[in-house]
Design a protein around this motif. Structure first.
Motif, PDB file in Angstrom:
ATOM      1  N   MET A   1       0.829  -1.210   0.000  1.00 13.66           N
ATOM      2  CA  MET A   1       0.000   0.000   0.000  1.00 13.66           C
ATOM      3  C   MET A   1       0.865   1.262   0.000  1.00 13.66           C
ATOM      4  O   MET A   1       0.622   2.208  -0.734  1.00 13.66           O
ATOM      5  N   LEU A   2       1.898   1.283   0.855  1.00 15.94           N
ATOM      6  CA  LEU A   2       2.768   2.450   0.955  1.00 15.94           C
ATOM      7  C   LEU A   2       4.198   1.967   1.149  1.00 15.94           C
ATOM      8  O   LEU A   2       4.469   1.153   2.040  1.00 15.94           O
ATOM      9  N   GLU A   3       5.100   2.476   0.325  1.00 20.52           N
ATOM     10  CA  GLU A   3       6.501   2.086   0.412  1.00 20.52           C
ATOM     11  C   GLU A   3       7.382   3.324   0.348  1.00 20.52           C
ATOM     12  O   GLU A   3       7.130   4.242  -0.436  1.00 20.52           O
ATOM     13  N   ILE A   4       8.393   3.357   1.196  1.00 21.17           N
ATOM     14  CA  ILE A   4       9.375   4.439   1.227  1.00 21.17           C
ATOM     15  C   ILE A   4      10.735   3.838   0.901  1.00 21.17           C
ATOM     16  O   ILE A   4      11.122   2.812   1.474  1.00 21.17           O
ATOM     17  N   VAL A   5      11.478   4.493   0.003  1.00 19.54           N
ATOM     18  CA  VAL A   5      12.802   4.009  -0.374  1.00 19.54           C
ATOM     19  C   VAL A   5      13.790   5.172  -0.305  1.00 19.54           C
ATOM     20  O   VAL A   5      13.575   6.219  -0.911  1.00 19.54           O
ATOM     21  N   GLY A   6      14.856   4.985   0.478  1.00 16.62           N
ATOM     22  CA  GLY A   6      15.952   5.946   0.498  1.00 16.62           C
ATOM     23  C   GLY A   6      15.604   7.303   1.072  1.00 16.62           C
ATOM     24  O   GLY A   6      16.140   8.327   0.623  1.00 16.62           O
ATOM     25  N   LEU A   7      14.759   7.340   2.105  1.00 14.63           N
ATOM     26  CA  LEU A   7      14.345   8.615   2.692  1.00 14.63           C
ATOM     27  C   LEU A   7      15.487   9.219   3.505  1.00 14.63           C
ATOM     28  O   LEU A   7      16.041   8.586   4.407  1.00 14.63           O
ATOM     29  N   ARG A   8      15.824  10.467   3.169  1.00 13.22           N
ATOM     30  CA  ARG A   8      16.851  11.206   3.901  1.00 13.22           C
ATOM     31  C   ARG A   8      16.317  12.582   4.278  1.00 13.22           C
ATOM     32  O   ARG A   8      15.590  13.211   3.520  1.00 13.22           O
ATOM     33  N   LYS A   9      16.732  13.039   5.470  1.00 16.31           N
ATOM     34  CA  LYS A   9      16.358  14.378   5.922  1.00 16.31           C
ATOM     35  C   LYS A   9      17.414  14.902   6.878  1.00 16.31           C
ATOM     36  O   LYS A   9      17.850  14.184   7.781  1.00 16.31           O
ATOM     37  N   SER A  10      17.833  16.152   6.647  1.00 14.01           N
ATOM     38  CA  SER A  10      18.794  16.814   7.525  1.00 14.01           C
ATOM     39  C   SER A  10      18.234  18.155   7.956  1.00 14.01           C
ATOM     40  O   SER A  10      17.440  18.779   7.239  1.00 14.01           O
ATOM     41  N   PHE A  11      18.658  18.607   9.123  1.00 16.60           N
ATOM     42  CA  PHE A  11      18.353  19.953   9.597  1.00 16.60           C
ATOM     43  C   PHE A  11      19.674  20.648   9.906  1.00 16.60           C
ATOM     44  O   PHE A  11      20.482  20.146  10.706  1.00 16.60           O
ATOM     45  N   ASP A  12      19.902  21.805   9.267  1.00 18.90           N
ATOM     46  CA  ASP A  12      21.139  22.573   9.464  1.00 18.90           C
ATOM     47  C   ASP A  12      22.370  21.699   9.277  1.00 18.90           C
ATOM     48  O   ASP A  12      23.357  21.807  10.022  1.00 18.90           O
ATOM     49  N   ASP A  21      14.260   2.862   4.530  1.00 20.67           N
ATOM     50  CA  ASP A  21      13.371   2.091   3.663  1.00 20.67           C
ATOM     51  C   ASP A  21      12.256   1.509   4.522  1.00 20.67           C
ATOM     52  O   ASP A  21      12.502   1.038   5.639  1.00 20.67           O
ATOM     53  N   LEU A  22      11.035   1.526   3.997  1.00 21.22           N
ATOM     54  CA  LEU A  22       9.898   1.078   4.795  1.00 21.22           C
ATOM     55  C   LEU A  22       8.769   0.650   3.878  1.00 21.22           C
ATOM     56  O   LEU A  22       8.506   1.287   2.859  1.00 21.22           O
ATOM     57  N   SER A  23       8.102  -0.438   4.232  1.00 19.65           N
ATOM     58  CA  SER A  23       6.957  -0.919   3.467  1.00 19.65           C
ATOM     59  C   SER A  23       5.808  -1.185   4.422  1.00 19.65           C
ATOM     60  O   SER A  23       5.986  -1.822   5.466  1.00 19.65           O
ATOM     61  N   ILE A  24       4.616  -0.688   4.063  1.00 20.21           N
ATOM     62  CA  ILE A  24       3.424  -0.846   4.893  1.00 20.21           C
ATOM     63  C   ILE A  24       2.336  -1.503   4.062  1.00 20.21           C
ATOM     64  O   ILE A  24       1.993  -1.019   2.983  1.00 20.21           O
ATOM     65  N   ARG A  25       1.799  -2.590   4.562  1.00 24.88           N
ATOM     66  CA  ARG A  25       0.734  -3.298   3.867  1.00 24.88           C
ATOM     67  C   ARG A  25      -0.626  -2.770   4.313  1.00 24.88           C
ATOM     68  O   ARG A  25      -0.774  -2.273   5.434  1.00 24.88           O
ATOM     69  N   GLN A  26      -1.611  -2.882   3.461  1.00 22.21           N
ATOM     70  CA  GLN A  26      -2.962  -2.451   3.818  1.00 22.21           C
ATOM     71  C   GLN A  26      -3.450  -3.246   5.032  1.00 22.21           C
ATOM     72  O   GLN A  26      -3.330  -4.466   5.079  1.00 22.21           O
ATOM     73  N   GLY A  27      -3.987  -2.528   6.012  1.00 22.02           N
ATOM     74  CA  GLY A  27      -4.469  -3.162   7.228  1.00 22.02           C
ATOM     75  C   GLY A  27      -3.415  -3.356   8.290  1.00 22.02           C
ATOM     76  O   GLY A  27      -3.723  -3.774   9.405  1.00 22.02           O
ATOM     77  N   PHE A 201       1.336  -1.876  24.555  1.00 23.00           N
ATOM     78  CA  PHE A 201       0.388  -1.595  23.482  1.00 23.00           C
ATOM     79  C   PHE A 201       0.939  -2.077  22.145  1.00 23.00           C
ATOM     80  O   PHE A 201       0.236  -2.726  21.360  1.00 23.00           O
ATOM     81  N   ALA A 202       2.199  -1.773  21.877  1.00 20.63           N
ATOM     82  CA  ALA A 202       2.816  -2.211  20.626  1.00 20.63           C
ATOM     83  C   ALA A 202       2.816  -3.729  20.525  1.00 20.63           C
ATOM     84  O   ALA A 202       2.532  -4.300  19.469  1.00 20.63           O
ATOM     85  N   ARG A 203       3.105  -4.395  21.631  1.00 19.56           N
ATOM     86  CA  ARG A 203       3.138  -5.853  21.635  1.00 19.56           C
ATOM     87  C   ARG A 203       1.753  -6.432  21.372  1.00 19.56           C
ATOM     88  O   ARG A 203       1.600  -7.440  20.682  1.00 19.56           O
ATOM     89  N   ARG A 204       0.725  -5.776  21.907  1.00 17.01           N
ATOM     90  CA  ARG A 204      -0.637  -6.307  21.833  1.00 17.01           C
ATOM     91  C   ARG A 204      -1.329  -5.997  20.516  1.00 17.01           C
ATOM     92  O   ARG A 204      -2.097  -6.829  20.001  1.00 17.01           O
ATOM     93  N   VAL A 205      -1.069  -4.831  19.940  1.00 20.79           N
ATOM     94  CA  VAL A 205      -1.887  -4.333  18.834  1.00 20.79           C
ATOM     95  C   VAL A 205      -1.177  -4.368  17.483  1.00 20.79           C
ATOM     96  O   VAL A 205      -1.813  -4.604  16.456  1.00 20.79           O
ATOM     97  N   SER A 206       0.125  -4.151  17.463  1.00 17.79           N
ATOM     98  CA  SER A 206       0.803  -3.988  16.172  1.00 17.79           C
ATOM     99  C   SER A 206       1.009  -5.323  15.462  1.00 17.79           C
ATOM    100  O   SER A 206       1.105  -6.381  16.081  1.00 17.79           O
ATOM    101  N   ASP A 207       1.094  -5.231  14.133  1.00 16.10           N
ATOM    102  CA  ASP A 207       1.459  -6.380  13.305  1.00 16.10           C
ATOM    103  C   ASP A 207       2.967  -6.460  13.118  1.00 16.10           C
ATOM    104  O   ASP A 207       3.536  -7.546  13.041  1.00 16.10           O
ATOM    105  N   ARG A 208       3.589  -5.280  13.011  1.00 20.29           N
ATOM    106  CA  ARG A 208       5.038  -5.212  12.845  1.00 20.29           C
ATOM    107  C   ARG A 208       5.572  -4.049  13.673  1.00 20.29           C
ATOM    108  O   ARG A 208       4.848  -3.122  14.028  1.00 20.29           O
TER     109      ARG A 208
END
Length: 248
Positions: A1-12, A21-27, A201-208
């Protein structure tokens, strides 16, 4: 559903996100854990274009986008499919709970007021606050304000909701009610990315679970594996540190 590849961000000149890199499946419910300053909030803000990434590609529902080059119109179109829940609620102090939920629908999406109010009441009902529709933020507890913020997110029928530490500004006795609402959304199949320090909460509810440190995605794996005894020593150390905090 949503995939991020090579995300970079700098401040000053200081790198905050390093080739994420990140991939998120529907649901999916993806919990994002890690020490403070690891880049978790910046990741979420870049994913919803509250910050513009320096580099990276996003693939959303099959559409490939160059994140730094997105136009305002493209960003606005993308945001019609997303919602963001902030740490500190971000409600209008001079508007009622219902008005806070419907404002974006009426102003940004040009929805008829009657339809917006119908959706708004359905969303407030979903978070258990239909009876507080006419209350102003100052008349609500912190937990109730955050539930209004969640109702505002839900009312837009998003494909994915980003939560930035939704309980961090709450007194301990109010956290459970907000987490219950998020869990109910998860059970309904809502796709969510949740930055949180609530390990149980993360242990109980999340898929990943995505673990971030120093701006890098150290590991992203199924929840059972993440909390398993065979995981990286760094993650075991981090989880033990949170357990010690909970014991104090």
């Amino acid at each position: 559903m949503l995939e991020i590849v090579g995300l970079r961000k700098s401040f000053d000149g200081a790198p905050i996100l390093r080739e994420v890199d990140l991939s998120i499946r529907q649901g999916d419910v993806l919990a994002v854990l890690g020490p403070s300053g690891g880049g978790k909030t910046t990741l979420l803000r870049c994913m919803n274009y509250l910050e513009r990434a320096d580099a990276g590609t996003m693939i959303f529902q099959g559409r490939k986008m160059d994140m730094p080059a997105m136009t305002r119109r493209e960003i606005a179109d993308y945001r019609r499919h997303t919602a963001f829940v902030f740490q500190n609620f971000n409600l209008f102090s001079n508007k009622t709970a219902l008005q806070n939920v419907t404002e974006g629908l009426i102003v940004a999406r040009k929805m008829a007021r009657s339809e917006a109010e119908k959706r708004g009441m359905e969303a407030l009902e979903r978070v258990g606050l239909a009876d507080r529709r006419d209350a102003y933020p100052s008349q609500l507890s912190g937990g109730q304000q955050q539930r209004v913020a969640i109702a505002r997110a839900v009312a837009g029928s998003p494909d994915v909701i980003f939560f930035d530490e939704p309980t961090s500004a709450l007194d301990p006795e109010l956290i459970g009610g907000v987490l219950d609402v998020i869990q109910a959304l998860a059970e309904d199949g809502m796709t969510m990315v949740v930055v949180t320090h609530e390990v149980n909460f993360a242990r109980r509810v999340s898929d990943r679970v995505l673990f971030m440190e120093n701006g890098a995605a150290l590991v992203c794996q199924d929840t059972a594996a993440f909390f398993g005894e065979q995981n990286l020593e760094r993650i075991q150390t981090f989880l033990r540190s949170l357990e010690r905090k909970d014991d104090k």
